[in-house]
Design a protein around this motif. Sequence first.
Motif, mmCIF file in Angstrom:
data_model
loop_
_atom_site.group_PDB
_atom_site.id
_atom_site.type_symbol
_atom_site.label_atom_id
_atom_site.label_comp_id
_atom_site.label_asym_id
_atom_site.label_seq_id
_atom_site.Cartn_x
_atom_site.Cartn_y
_atom_site.Cartn_z
ATOM 1 N N LEU A 192 0.875 -1.165 0.000
ATOM 2 C CA LEU A 192 0.000 0.000 0.000
ATOM 3 C C LEU A 192 0.914 1.216 0.000
ATOM 4 O O LEU A 192 1.730 1.385 0.905
ATOM 5 N N THR A 193 0.804 2.030 -1.034
ATOM 6 C CA THR A 193 1.656 3.221 -1.134
ATOM 7 C C THR A 193 0.954 4.397 -0.463
ATOM 8 O O THR A 193 -0.213 4.671 -0.763
ATOM 9 N N TYR A 194 1.664 5.056 0.449
ATOM 10 C CA TYR A 194 1.019 6.156 1.180
ATOM 11 C C TYR A 194 1.641 7.504 0.865
ATOM 12 O O TYR A 194 1.267 8.524 1.444
ATOM 13 N N SER A 195 2.595 7.536 -0.058
ATOM 14 C CA SER A 195 3.158 8.827 -0.445
ATOM 15 C C SER A 195 3.686 8.763 -1.868
ATOM 16 O O SER A 195 4.243 7.749 -2.294
ATOM 17 N N LEU A 196 3.473 9.838 -2.607
ATOM 18 C CA LEU A 196 4.011 9.966 -3.967
ATOM 19 C C LEU A 196 4.790 11.259 -4.044
ATOM 20 O O LEU A 196 4.458 12.236 -3.356
ATOM 21 N N ARG A 197 5.788 11.283 -4.894
ATOM 22 C CA ARG A 197 6.455 12.564 -5.108
ATOM 23 C C ARG A 197 5.633 13.417 -6.061
ATOM 24 O O ARG A 197 4.861 12.910 -6.880
ATOM 25 N N GLY A 198 5.798 14.722 -5.959
ATOM 26 C CA GLY A 198 5.191 15.647 -6.907
ATOM 27 C C GLY A 198 6.168 15.902 -8.036
ATOM 28 O O GLY A 198 7.255 15.298 -8.088
ATOM 29 N N ILE A 199 5.791 16.792 -8.927
ATOM 30 C CA ILE A 199 6.653 17.042 -10.077
ATOM 31 C C ILE A 199 6.489 18.479 -10.553
ATOM 32 O O ILE A 199 5.424 19.089 -10.370
ATOM 33 N N ALA A 200 7.546 19.029 -11.109
ATOM 34 C CA ALA A 200 7.466 20.329 -11.781
ATOM 35 C C ALA A 200 8.317 20.222 -13.038
ATOM 36 O O ALA A 200 9.484 19.845 -12.966
ATOM 37 N N ALA A 201 7.694 20.511 -14.187
ATOM 38 C CA ALA A 201 8.410 20.364 -15.460
ATOM 39 C C ALA A 201 8.724 21.728 -16.043
ATOM 40 O O ALA A 201 7.946 22.672 -15.899
ATOM 41 N N LEU A 202 9.881 21.853 -16.670
ATOM 42 C CA LEU A 202 10.183 23.087 -17.395
ATOM 43 C C LEU A 202 11.127 22.808 -18.556
ATOM 44 O O LEU A 202 11.825 21.792 -18.578
ATOM 45 N N GLU A 203 11.076 23.708 -19.543
ATOM 46 C CA GLU A 203 11.996 23.615 -20.666
ATOM 47 C C GLU A 203 12.807 24.883 -20.702
ATOM 48 O O GLU A 203 12.283 25.970 -20.452
ATOM 49 N N LEU A 204 14.086 24.754 -20.982
ATOM 50 C CA LEU A 204 14.858 25.985 -21.159
ATOM 51 C C LEU A 204 15.611 25.949 -22.461
ATOM 52 O O LEU A 204 15.974 24.890 -22.967
ATOM 53 N N LYS A 205 15.797 27.147 -22.984
ATOM 54 C CA LYS A 205 16.432 27.272 -24.286
ATOM 55 C C LYS A 205 17.433 28.414 -24.230
ATOM 56 O O LYS A 205 17.106 29.503 -23.751
ATOM 57 N N ARG A 294 15.029 7.771 -3.617
ATOM 58 C CA ARG A 294 14.104 7.674 -4.746
ATOM 59 C C ARG A 294 12.644 7.860 -4.366
ATOM 60 O O ARG A 294 11.769 7.885 -5.241
ATOM 61 N N THR A 295 12.342 7.970 -3.080
ATOM 62 C CA THR A 295 10.929 8.142 -2.728
ATOM 63 C C THR A 295 10.660 9.350 -1.821
ATOM 64 O O THR A 295 9.565 9.894 -1.848
ATOM 65 N N ALA A 296 11.636 9.754 -1.036
ATOM 66 C CA ALA A 296 11.349 10.772 -0.028
ATOM 67 C C ALA A 296 12.264 11.984 -0.112
ATOM 68 O O ALA A 296 12.226 12.855 0.752
ATOM 69 N N ARG A 297 13.120 12.043 -1.114
ATOM 70 C CA ARG A 297 14.003 13.198 -1.313
ATOM 71 C C ARG A 297 13.737 13.801 -2.681
ATOM 72 O O ARG A 297 13.485 13.079 -3.644
ATOM 73 N N PRO A 298 13.832 15.128 -2.783
ATOM 74 C CA PRO A 298 13.572 15.776 -4.072
ATOM 75 C C PRO A 298 14.791 15.680 -4.988
ATOM 76 O O PRO A 298 15.919 15.528 -4.506
ATOM 77 N N THR A 299 14.534 15.767 -6.275
ATOM 78 C CA THR A 299 15.630 15.665 -7.257
ATOM 79 C C THR A 299 15.409 16.642 -8.400
ATOM 80 O O THR A 299 14.317 17.191 -8.568
ATOM 81 N N THR A 391 1.639 -10.934 3.454
ATOM 82 C CA THR A 391 1.437 -9.708 4.225
ATOM 83 C C THR A 391 1.994 -8.505 3.472
ATOM 84 O O THR A 391 3.168 -8.500 3.096
ATOM 85 N N PRO A 392 1.169 -7.507 3.202
ATOM 86 C CA PRO A 392 1.655 -6.347 2.441
ATOM 87 C C PRO A 392 2.535 -5.417 3.286
ATOM 88 O O PRO A 392 2.464 -5.433 4.506
ATOM 89 N N VAL A 393 3.328 -4.616 2.589
ATOM 90 C CA VAL A 393 4.144 -3.610 3.267
ATOM 91 C C VAL A 393 3.621 -2.216 2.918
ATOM 92 O O VAL A 393 2.854 -2.046 1.971
ATOM 93 N N LEU A 394 4.054 -1.239 3.706
ATOM 94 C CA LEU A 394 3.723 0.153 3.419
ATOM 95 C C LEU A 394 4.884 0.761 2.652
ATOM 96 O O LEU A 394 6.043 0.500 2.951
ATOM 97 N N LEU A 395 4.547 1.588 1.670
ATOM 98 C CA LEU A 395 5.572 2.050 0.741
ATOM 99 C C LEU A 395 5.403 3.528 0.447
ATOM 100 O O LEU A 395 4.283 4.045 0.414
ATOM 101 N N ARG A 396 6.524 4.209 0.260
ATOM 102 C CA ARG A 396 6.493 5.524 -0.397
ATOM 103 C C ARG A 396 6.984 5.284 -1.799
ATOM 104 O O ARG A 396 7.813 4.415 -2.022
ATOM 105 N N GLU A 397 6.503 6.077 -2.758
ATOM 106 C CA GLU A 397 6.933 5.899 -4.144
ATOM 107 C C GLU A 397 7.462 7.214 -4.694
ATOM 108 O O GLU A 397 7.061 8.306 -4.269
ATOM 109 N N GLY A 398 8.339 7.086 -5.674
ATOM 110 C CA GLY A 398 8.976 8.266 -6.234
ATOM 111 C C GLY A 398 8.250 8.870 -7.412
ATOM 112 O O GLY A 398 8.435 10.045 -7.731
ATOM 113 N N GLY A 399 7.397 8.087 -8.076
ATOM 114 C CA GLY A 399 6.651 8.582 -9.228
ATOM 115 C C GLY A 399 5.525 9.504 -8.789
ATOM 116 O O GLY A 399 5.284 9.697 -7.589
#
Length: 464
Positions: A192-205, A294-299, A391-399
Motif C-alpha cells: 500500500l503506497t502512502y506517499s508519492l512525489r510531486g513534479i514540476a516540469a520546465l523547458e529551457l532554451k 528515490r521516494t522521499a528526497r527531491p531531485t 502480508t503487504p508492506v507500506l511504501l512511499r513511491e517516487g513517481g
Amino acid sequence: METVLAYLRDHEDRFIQELCDYIGFPSVSAQPAHRGDLSACAHWLRRHCHDLGLEVRLCTTPGHPILLAGTPRRKGRRKPHFLVYGHYDVQPPEPFELWNSPPFEPRRVGRSLFGRGASDNKGQHWAHLKAVEAYRRTGTELPCDLTFLIEGEEEVGSSHLSAFLRDHRAELRCDAVVISDTGMPARGLPALTYSLRGIAALELKLTGPDRDLHSGIFGGSVDNPALALCQLLAQLRDRRGRVTIPGFYDEVAPLTLHERKALRRLPFHARQYARFLGVPKLFGERGFTPWEQRTARPTIEINGLTSGYQGAGSKTIIPTCASAKLTLRLVPNQQPERTIRHVVRHLRRLTPPTVRLEVSAGHGAEPYLVSPTSGYAQASLRALRSAFGQTPVLLREGGSIPIVTAFRKQLGADSLLLGLALPDDNPHSPNEKFDLDNFAAGMRLGAHLWPELAAASAKTPRRD
Ligand code: BES
Ligand code: MN
C-alpha cells in the motif's frame, strides 16, 4: 466470493486477449499526431464498459476524453461509493529500435505481456474492470457503488481533469479513490503506497547566433549555446547529489526516524540493483539510502537535451541554440509553482550575457501523503493479503500521479494506492511489460476489495 474468483480464473485467457486489443491502441498523449488514437481508444473502452452493463459517459475536454463508467444505481438504499481511477494514455514508445517486439503489437512471453502501457497503466485498471465484470456476470451483488474514471492525460499532467472534477463534484463525490498505478517492492510482496512525489516540469532554451555558424571561422569569438547550456545545467547539482538551487530544500519535510527504520526493512541489494539498472555505480544524495533517495528526497533530472547537428558523421558548427527538458521531483511540503520560481531565478542569475535564456514552465503536481492507518487503508491491506497470500508492506513511491491531490481537494476523498507493477516492468522504457500473475492477483484484489472497503465505510464518517 468463490464464484467471483472462479469466474476470474475461468476467463483469464479472454481477459488477456482483450487487454492485448486495448494495448494495441497507440494512445500516446504527449504527441499531437496520436490525438485520433486516443479518441479511438476511449471509444473502444466506452463500448467495452457499456457491454459489461455499466452506465457509461465519454466526456470531451479541450484535451483527451474522460471516461466515466458506473455500476447501475438502484433507487433507495444508499451504498458507499468508490471511484476507481486509471489512465488509458501511455508514454511515447521511442526509441523504437530498442523494443524486441513492436510496442503496440502486444506479445505474450510466458507470464509476461509486453507492450507500451501494459503495466502503466492499461493492465492495472483492466484487472479492476474485470473483477467488476465477474461480480456482474455471476450475479453477485456489489456492496458498494463504483465509478470508473479513466482519463487520457495522466502522462502529460492531467491538466483538464481537475476542472472536470470540480464540474462533476456532486456525482463523483465518494468515500475513497482506488488507484492501481504504482508498484510493488518485489515479486510476491504487495504494498500500500502512502506517499508519492510531486513534479514540476520546465523547458529551457539558450540562443546564441541567429543561425548555425562555421565553427572554424567564428569559433572563439562567440559563445557556444550548447556549451553554455551544459555549464548552466552542471551548476544545478553538486557532486554529493544535492540540488544547488537556493531555497530548493526550504519546505522539504524531513523523514522521521520511524519511517527511516521502516524503509530500511524493505528488500534491497545495492549491487543487484546497480546491475539491474545497468549502471557502473549508484549515485544519490549523500546521507540517504537509495529507498530514501528515490521516494522521499527531491531531485532534479534532465529528461532531454537537444542542440546542433544530430545526423551521421560530423558537421562543424556553432549551433544557434540549445535546449533542455527538465523535471524536478518534489516531496512533502514542496510546491511546484514555488519550486519553479526558485529554479528560474537561479537560472537567470547564472546565465552569461553572451546567450539569451527562455524558460517555459510545463505541468506540475503536488506531492502526496496520506495516513496508512485509516480504516480504508487497513481494509485495503486485508484485501491485498487475501489477493496475494502475503502480508503487504507500506511504501512511499517516487513517481507522481498528478490528480491525487485534486481528488482530495475537490471530492474530499483520499486515494488508496494499490500498485501491481513489478520493479522490472520497464514503465516509460523500451520493452514495457505487465506480469500476468500480477494481473491475476490484481483481479483477485478487485474481488476482495469491495466487501472490505464497504465494511470500513460503515465505520468511517464521510468527509464533506
Ligand atoms: N504510474 C505512474 C506513476 C508511478 C509509477 C507512481 C511508479 C509510483 C510508482 C504514472 O503513470 C506516471 O508515470 N506519472 C508521471 C506523471 C508526470 C508525467 C506528470 C510521472 O511520474 O512521471
Ligand atoms: Mn507513467
